[in-house]
Enzyme design. Structure first.
Site, PDB file in Angstrom:
ATOM      1  CE  LYS A 176      -1.605   3.072   2.597  1.00 21.11           C
ATOM      2  NZ  LYS A 176      -1.713   3.909   1.641  1.00 21.11           N
ATOM      3  CB  CYS A 285      13.636   8.492   6.623  1.00 16.23           C
ATOM      4  SG  CYS A 285      14.870   7.172   6.010  1.00 16.23           S
ATOM      5  CD  GLU A 385      10.886  12.979   9.859  1.00 18.18           C
ATOM      6  OE1 GLU A 385       9.777  12.687  10.709  1.00 18.18           O
ATOM      7  OE2 GLU A 385      10.876  12.462   9.745  1.00 18.18           O
TER       8      GLU A 385
HETATM    9  P1  NAD Z   1       2.602   8.465   7.482  1.00 17.72           P
HETATM   10  O1  NAD Z   1       2.874   7.884   9.137  1.00 17.72           O
HETATM   11  O2  NAD Z   1       1.625   9.139   6.886  1.00 17.72           O
HETATM   12  O3  NAD Z   1       1.935   7.912   6.364  1.00 17.72           O
HETATM   13  C1  NAD Z   1       3.196   6.379   6.280  1.00 17.72           C
HETATM   14  C2  NAD Z   1       2.173   5.347   4.980  1.00 17.72           C
HETATM   15  O4  NAD Z   1       1.437   4.857   6.237  1.00 17.72           O
HETATM   16  C3  NAD Z   1       1.040   6.234   4.698  1.00 17.72           C
HETATM   17  O5  NAD Z   1       0.860   4.889   3.164  1.00 17.72           O
HETATM   18  C4  NAD Z   1       0.084   6.555   5.262  1.00 17.72           C
HETATM   19  O6  NAD Z   1      -1.474   5.786   4.038  1.00 17.72           O
HETATM   20  C5  NAD Z   1      -0.045   5.183   6.070  1.00 17.72           C
HETATM   21  N1  NAD Z   1      -1.231   5.299   7.509  1.00 17.72           N
HETATM   22  C6  NAD Z   1      -0.787   6.275   7.803  1.00 17.72           C
HETATM   23  N2  NAD Z   1      -2.596   5.576   7.999  1.00 17.72           N
HETATM   24  C7  NAD Z   1      -2.148   4.653   8.710  1.00 17.72           C
HETATM   25  C8  NAD Z   1      -3.007   3.927   9.708  1.00 17.72           C
HETATM   26  N3  NAD Z   1      -3.751   4.194  10.538  1.00 17.72           N
HETATM   27  N4  NAD Z   1      -3.087   2.869   8.676  1.00 17.72           N
HETATM   28  C9  NAD Z   1      -2.596   2.192   8.323  1.00 17.72           C
HETATM   29  N5  NAD Z   1      -1.909   2.914   7.027  1.00 17.72           N
HETATM   30  C10 NAD Z   1      -1.730   3.754   7.355  1.00 17.72           C
HETATM   31  O7  NAD Z   1       3.838   8.807   6.723  1.00 17.72           O
HETATM   32  P2  NAD Z   1       4.347  10.024   5.811  1.00 17.72           P
HETATM   33  O8  NAD Z   1       3.994  11.475   5.924  1.00 17.72           O
HETATM   34  O9  NAD Z   1       3.804   9.500   4.321  1.00 17.72           O
HETATM   35  O10 NAD Z   1       6.169  10.034   5.073  1.00 17.72           O
HETATM   36  C11 NAD Z   1       6.349  10.263   6.551  1.00 17.72           C
HETATM   37  C12 NAD Z   1       7.447   9.777   7.038  1.00 17.72           C
HETATM   38  O11 NAD Z   1       8.388   8.781   6.745  1.00 17.72           O
HETATM   39  C13 NAD Z   1       9.014  11.108   7.719  1.00 17.72           C
HETATM   40  O12 NAD Z   1       8.386  10.453   9.094  1.00 17.72           O
HETATM   41  C14 NAD Z   1       9.823  10.007   7.506  1.00 17.72           C
HETATM   42  O13 NAD Z   1      10.908   9.747   8.357  1.00 17.72           O
HETATM   43  C15 NAD Z   1       9.483   8.819   7.440  1.00 17.72           C
HETATM   44  N6  NAD Z   1      10.654   8.101   6.751  1.00 17.72           N
HETATM   45  C16 NAD Z   1      11.888   6.669   7.465  1.00 17.72           C
HETATM   46  C17 NAD Z   1      12.144   6.197   6.937  1.00 17.72           C
HETATM   47  C18 NAD Z   1      13.244   5.413   7.631  1.00 17.72           C
HETATM   48  O14 NAD Z   1      13.522   4.106   6.365  1.00 17.72           O
HETATM   49  N7  NAD Z   1      12.987   5.222   8.505  1.00 17.72           N
HETATM   50  C19 NAD Z   1      11.984   5.755   4.847  1.00 17.72           C
HETATM   51  C20 NAD Z   1      11.362   7.510   4.303  1.00 17.72           C
HETATM   52  C21 NAD Z   1      10.248   7.969   4.778  1.00 17.72           C
END
Ligand code: NAD
Length: 489
Positions: A176, A285, A385
């Site tokens: 997803k 990230c 962040e």
């Molecule tokens: P987000 O948490 O808003 O969403 C991430 C994913 O989770 C999306 O696909 C979203 O639709 C899904 N999601 C959100 N709530 C959910 C729920 N309740 N149930 C199931 N799925 C759900 O994050 P974002 O804004 O898309 O991404 C940015 C964040 O990702 C930043 O904090 C960044 O640091 C982090 N990130 C981490 C890494 C790593 O490897 N550590 C890599 C890339 C990004």
């Protein structure tokens, strides 16, 4: 406008609710594609397809060498479609093309080749139990259906970090992608059709976390969740997954420190520090967003930093001359501007940037590279962040103080140390609470080396041997050669 379908059971499907949402090009700010707004019914179709493919199809019982050959074919498919994938990734999330082709796309291909080779090399062990008539050995077995949920900042890379090891380990997958950048993952499914894997082994549903992500995470037939996203999203998903005691991997956010000591090579380090945050507009990230400067180098470093930052050219992510691309979506653009506004009022000094701009009149979501100096460790700017092109500069005197400030964070994803004293560099590498530490460089990564977080940056690892281990569970088998078993009572 391009209208996409979602992909499950080897078929392209209309969303059950019949609804779509727009995906926007961050360079122009204009909608360019319609993405299926999937719901529980679609999640169920995809999970059931993945479940059948694992339990009834050939995948779950396949000879690992044969499975490895199939995973390798996925790498070949990515290689054949690399141009199209890069084009869509740039259009959908504003990543700079130079960051995708050729480097990133060869990394995507290599991930499949690397894990394809690992498919038949994960050996169990014979355990020295100390019992004469017992053979006890371990096997590493897949979980079954994996839900892989990804963030918008690097959709293809994050997807493949999960897909390649999960499949090589023998699982089937429902992906997803983020609602903010789904198109490249759907294009990836098109590319994979060339590889001719059994139906249901790879599926992708699109839409919002609450509408289609949660049904995946709570589905009883899903046994493993691999999540990349924010701490808030991760905490919610981990809580939901706990209801059915699923194995979970969490790759979450960061506020990574870069420690620069007086003896660091000035120009070299300024380049490394700028490169560690600004080219992807801070949307990485591991972005090194907290800069800790030792007092003796502070003024010279800031002067040089501002000089280099001023040279950055914002613009079309397809143009090789562009140093910084757009913010990937409008909602996040507004969030970053909100952080900057609060930082302005916090007492920190805005040394450069801070504004939304419209380079080349494109109409997209651009923010200047922004540097705040005189930041103190208690300010939100030093703790939250931002995930944007905003660098918070702090001062320290001693090594002890640098370690204390660096570790005084809820996050622990990455850290950088810049010094010519290699004894100090190695000592501090051990003392920093971070999953990755860079010494006199920043931002490098490869398929073979594990990445992941300490503290609220997550748990579990992606890439390398550990990336595969994360998608396997261990079974212990006991065989008795005893001629009789005595009555227990
Ligand atoms: P987000 O948490 O808003 O969403 C991430 C994913 O989770 C999306 O696909 C979203 O639709 C899904 N999601 C959100 N709530 C959910 C729920 N309740 N149930 C199931 N799925 C759900 O994050 P974002 O804004 O898309 O991404 C940015 C964040 O990702 C930043 O904090 C960044 O640091 C982090 N990130 C981490 C890494 C790593 O490897 N550590 C890599 C890339 C990004």
């Amino acid at each position: 406008m391009e209208t996409y379908a979602y992909y499950a059971d080897g078929r392209w499907l209309e969303p059950a609710g019949g609804e779509y949402f727009d995906s926007e090009n961050p360079y122009t700010g204009k909608a360019w594609a319609k993405i299926p707004r999937c719901n529980t019914a679609d999640a169920n179709i995809a999970v059931q397809a993945a479940y059948r493919a694992y339990h009834e199809g050939p995948w779950g019982r396949m000879n690992p060498s044969e499975r490895g050959a199939m995973v390798r074919r996925l790498g070949d498919a990515v290689a054949r479609h690399a141009e199209r994938l890069a084009e869509i990734e740039v259009r959908d999330n504003g990543k700079r093309r130079v960051d995708i082709r050729p480097g990133l796309s060869s990394w995507l291909i290599d991930s499949f080749y690397y894990y394809a080779g690992m498919a038949d090399k994960f050996e169990g062990a014979v355990i020295p139990t100390g019992r004469d008539q017992i053979l006890n050995y371990t096997r590493h077995e897949p979980y079954g259906v994996v839900a892989a949920i990804t963030a918008w900042n690097s959709p293809l890379l994050i997807a493949i970090w999960k897909l390649a090891p999960a499949l090589a380990a023998g699982n089937t997958v429902v992906l997803k992608p983020s609602e903010f950048a789904s198109a490249s993952t759907l294009e990836l499914m098109k590319a994979f059709e060339d590889a001719d894997l059994p139906s249901g082994v790879i599926n992708t549903v699109t839409g919002f976390g609450a509408e289609v992500g949660e049904p995946l995470v709570t589905h009883e037939q899903v046994r493993k969740v691999s999540f990349t996203g924010s701490v808030e999203g991760g905490a919610r998903v981990a809580g939901l997954a706990a209801r059915t005691i699923k194995s979970v991997t969490m790759e979450l956010g960061g506020k990574s420190p870069q420690l620069v000591f007086d003896d660091a090579r000035l120009e070299h380090t300024v380049h490394g520090v700028c490169g560690g945050i600004f080219p992807p507009a801070g949307q990485s990230c591991i972005a090194g967003s907290r800069l800790l400067l030792q007092s003796g180098i502070y003024d010279d470093f800031v002067e040089k930093l501002l000089e280099v930052t001023a040279r950055a050219r914002l613009g079309d992510p397809n143009d090789a001359a562009t140093s910084i691309g757009p913010i990937a979506n409008k909602a996040h653009f507004e969030t970053v501007l909100g952080h900057i506004e609060r930082a302005r009022q916090s007492g920190a000094t805005l040394a450069c940037g801070g504004n939304a701009v419209n380079p080349e009149g494109a109409g997209g979501w651009f923010i200047e590279p922004t540097v705040f100096t005189d930041v103190t460790p208690d300010m939100p700017l030093a703790r939250e962040e931002i995930f944007g092109p905003v660098l918070a500069v702090m001062r320290f005197d001693s090594e002890e103080e640098a370690v204390q400030i660096a570790n005084d964070s809820d996050f622990g994803l990455a850290a950088g140390i810049w010094t010519e004293d290699h004894r100090r560099a190695l000592d501090l590498a051990n003392r920093l609470e971070a999953g990755t530490v860079y010494l006199n460089n920043y931002f490098d990564a490869c398929t073979q080396s594990p990445v992941g977080g300490y503290k609220q940056s997550g748990y579990g690892r992606e890439n390398g041997w550990e990336g595969m281990r994360d998608f396997l569970q261990t079974k212990s088998v006991w065989l008795s050669t005893a001629r009789r078993i005595d009555a227990p009572f």
